[in-house]
Enzyme design. Structure first.
Site, mmCIF file in Angstrom:
data_model
loop_
_atom_site.group_PDB
_atom_site.id
_atom_site.type_symbol
_atom_site.label_atom_id
_atom_site.label_comp_id
_atom_site.label_asym_id
_atom_site.label_seq_id
_atom_site.Cartn_x
_atom_site.Cartn_y
_atom_site.Cartn_z
ATOM 1 N N LYS A 76 0.856 -1.191 0.000
ATOM 2 C CA LYS A 76 0.000 0.000 0.000
ATOM 3 C C LYS A 76 0.887 1.234 0.000
ATOM 4 O O LYS A 76 1.906 1.263 0.706
ATOM 5 C CB LYS A 76 -0.926 -0.034 1.232
ATOM 6 C CG LYS A 76 -1.952 1.106 1.274
ATOM 7 C CD LYS A 76 -2.973 0.903 2.385
ATOM 8 C CE LYS A 76 -3.970 2.062 2.452
ATOM 9 N NZ LYS A 76 -5.037 1.867 3.463
ATOM 10 N N SER A 151 -10.133 2.223 2.576
ATOM 11 C CA SER A 151 -9.225 2.972 1.732
ATOM 12 C C SER A 151 -8.229 2.090 0.985
ATOM 13 O O SER A 151 -7.562 2.567 0.071
ATOM 14 C CB SER A 151 -8.443 3.973 2.586
ATOM 15 O OG SER A 151 -7.613 3.270 3.515
ATOM 16 N N SER A 175 -10.559 -0.111 6.839
ATOM 17 C CA SER A 175 -9.971 -0.082 5.496
ATOM 18 C C SER A 175 -9.281 -1.350 5.032
ATOM 19 O O SER A 175 -8.882 -1.431 3.874
ATOM 20 C CB SER A 175 -8.973 1.067 5.392
ATOM 21 O OG SER A 175 -9.666 2.259 5.225
HETATM 22 N N1 GLN Z 1 -13.613 4.594 5.878
HETATM 23 C C1 GLN Z 1 -13.038 5.084 7.092
HETATM 24 C C2 GLN Z 1 -12.614 6.511 6.909
HETATM 25 O O1 GLN Z 1 -12.878 7.056 5.893
HETATM 26 C C3 GLN Z 1 -11.894 4.225 7.519
HETATM 27 C C4 GLN Z 1 -10.654 4.484 6.771
HETATM 28 C C5 GLN Z 1 -9.505 3.620 7.207
HETATM 29 O O2 GLN Z 1 -9.684 2.608 7.883
HETATM 30 N N2 GLN Z 1 -8.322 4.043 6.848
HETATM 31 O O3 GLN Z 1 -12.050 7.116 7.746
#
Ligand code: GLN
Length: 486
Positions: A76, A151, A175
């Site tokens: 990532k 994400s 995410s």
């Molecule tokens: N969808 C969540 C957010 O937008 C979690 C994102 C994540 O786990 N990095 O913050």
């Protein structure tokens, strides 16, 4: 070759069916053929990969190889990689080249893994659909008109399409797990502090945790094992030996008690998802697990609590991107203030700016007690609920991962709150700091869905064991999106 498990790839390398160079070239070719449409990689590091593959082949020939030696992986783009751009999905870091490697990059390199490239993601890991990336959205390999989740959208899309055997990911509020559920993968977020955050660009430091997305619990166990461990460079890293995550995979789950929190099974999930999860519960019952209804009364407060705590920490973490020390710098600014404003205004996208503003607001004088402090108190109550459940003899908790299958691009983009509700089942584990994972449990109208397991602190081995036993009894996780199967 791209359909093999990690153990099969390791056996193939040892049996000289193929070399690591050939394996790496196979994946680079697939990236070349398919990633134009998927957009899962933002940087492809072919030269670096082939060099690592040759080194791995030498280790294999010398008989020094570990199980992961010579196996390709995608990283990532939130993890710093020395000499390779780390952009974190943002224009702000579009030209940033880190002078050092993140600890997990170092560890996976040391295990002999071959980095194929850096993977697309929502900007600064803020999002649930990968639509906030400066590098454009990632498509879901199961249906390219739909999102892969976020994400870690690039991480899941590349593994689901066979453009890497496995990938790293991060999880601040879901995410790893939500995108895994939307693409038929197994994704695990370990206990907070189990994997070093050193060199992982910070979003919300008290919630961020790195993990893995893979095509099976067994593959995930191998890679998580290599990533885990104490790191003196991360003050929140836990000084505790790493459990063996692999040996216990075949242990029977007979007699295990799994809690079903009634708050997670109220309205909210689609009928199709509910049906698949009920089937999964039936399968686990056949394998000998006992189920018990439990209550986690404060879990419904997870989303509002998270959207105070996470933006607050983000506003502080992202203050370093000022156009002076790192990242994008606006041209022609006439004063320091103008430089800050324009660099940040140009470098950050809309969602990141929204979070910075929310975070600054909830931390400001006069609102701190009402919002931030209150959220911290509720966070403790959410943690206490889990603690009570585990003290009452619950081994693991089972719930849905996501409310529905993958949605179409643009579906939630005009409504941030609707987008935030994607993580309604996943956020509590981050607030409590406990490990959690998602694994495939079937299809609804041809699209994959998954269920979530949450465990007590450091229960990763037990969770992976249950997931592996479930995957021995089912074949959902072995299914491929037609276009990428051959
Ligand atoms: N969808 C969540 C957010 O937008 C979690 C994102 C994540 O786990 N990095 O913050």
């Amino acid at each position: 070759m791209h359909k093999h498990s990690i153990a099969e790839l390791a056996a193939g390398l040892r049996g000289k069916k193929f070399s690591s160079r050939e394996l790496t070239q196979h994946f680079l070719k697939r990236i070349d053929a398919h990633d134009g449409a998927l957009n899962s990689y933002v940087t492809i590091t072919a030269e670096r990969a082939l060099k690592q593959a040759d080194a791995a082949d030498a280790e294999l020939a010398a008989g020094n190889a570990g199980l992961l030696t010579g196996i390709p992986i995608g990283q990532k783009d939130i993890f710093c990689t020395q000499g390779v751009r780390t952009a974190c999905g943002s224009k702000m870091l579009d030209t940033f080249i880190a002078p050092y490697d993140a600890t997990i990059v170092e560890k996976l390199d040391a295990a002999g893994m071959v980095m194929l490239g850096k993977l697309n993601m929502d900007e600064f890991a803020m999002g649930s659909s990968n639509e906030t990336s400066f590098y454009g959205p990632v498509c879901n390999p199961w249906d390219k008109t739909r999102v892969p989740g976020g994400s870690s959208g690039g991480s899941v899309a590349c593994v689901a399409a066979g453009l890497a055997p496995v990938a790293t990911a991060t999880d601040t509020g879901g995410s790893i797990r939500q995108p895994a559920a939307l693409t038929n993968l197994t994704g695990i977020k370990p206990t907070y502090g189990r994997v070093s955050r050193y060199g992982m660009i910070a979003f919300a430091s008290s919630l961020d945790q790195a993990g893995v997305v893979a095509r099976s619990a067994e593959d995930a166990a191998h890679v998580l094992q290599a990533m885990s461990g104490f790191d003196a460079k991360d003050s929140t890293s836990v000084e505790r030996p790493v459990d063996d995550l692999v040996t216990g995979l075949n242990t029977s789950i007979r007699g295990l008690t799994i809690g079903l929190p009634k708050e997670y099974f109220a309205d909210g999930m689609s009928a199709g998802v509910r049906e698949r999860i009920e089937q999964a519960i039936a399968t686990l019952t056949k394998l000998g697990a006992n189920f018990k209804e439990i209550s986690l009364p404060n879990s419904p407060l997870s989303v509002p609590t998270y959207y105070v705590v996470a933006p607050a920490e983000a506003s502080s973490n992202l203050a370093r991107f000022d156009g002076v020390r790192y990242g994008h710098r606006a041209e022609g600014a006439k004063s320091l203030e103008e430089l800050y404003k324009r660099s940040r205004g140009e470098g950050f996208g809309a969602e990141v700016q929204r979070r910075i503003m929310i975070g600054t607001y909830v931390l400001s004088h006069g609102y701190y007690d009402a919002y931030y402090l209150q959220a911290q108190k509720v966070r403790r109550l959410i943690y206490d609920d889990f603690k009570r459940a585990f003290a009452d003899g619950i081994d693991l908790v089972l719930s849905p991962t996501a409310t529905d299958v993958a949605f179409k691009f643009g579906h939630n983009s005009d409504d941030p709150v609707a987008m935030y509700l994607n993580d309604i089942y996943t956020i509590a584990a981050n607030l409590a700091g406990i490990p959690a994972m998602s694994l495939p449990c079937g299809f609804v109208d041809g699209l994959p869905t998954g269920f979530q397991l949450m465990g007590n602190f450091f229960a990763e081995a037990r969770m992976l064991n249950v997931a592996h036993q479930y995957q021995q009894a089912t074949d959902f996780h072995t299914k491929w999106p037609t276009e990428y199967a051959s």
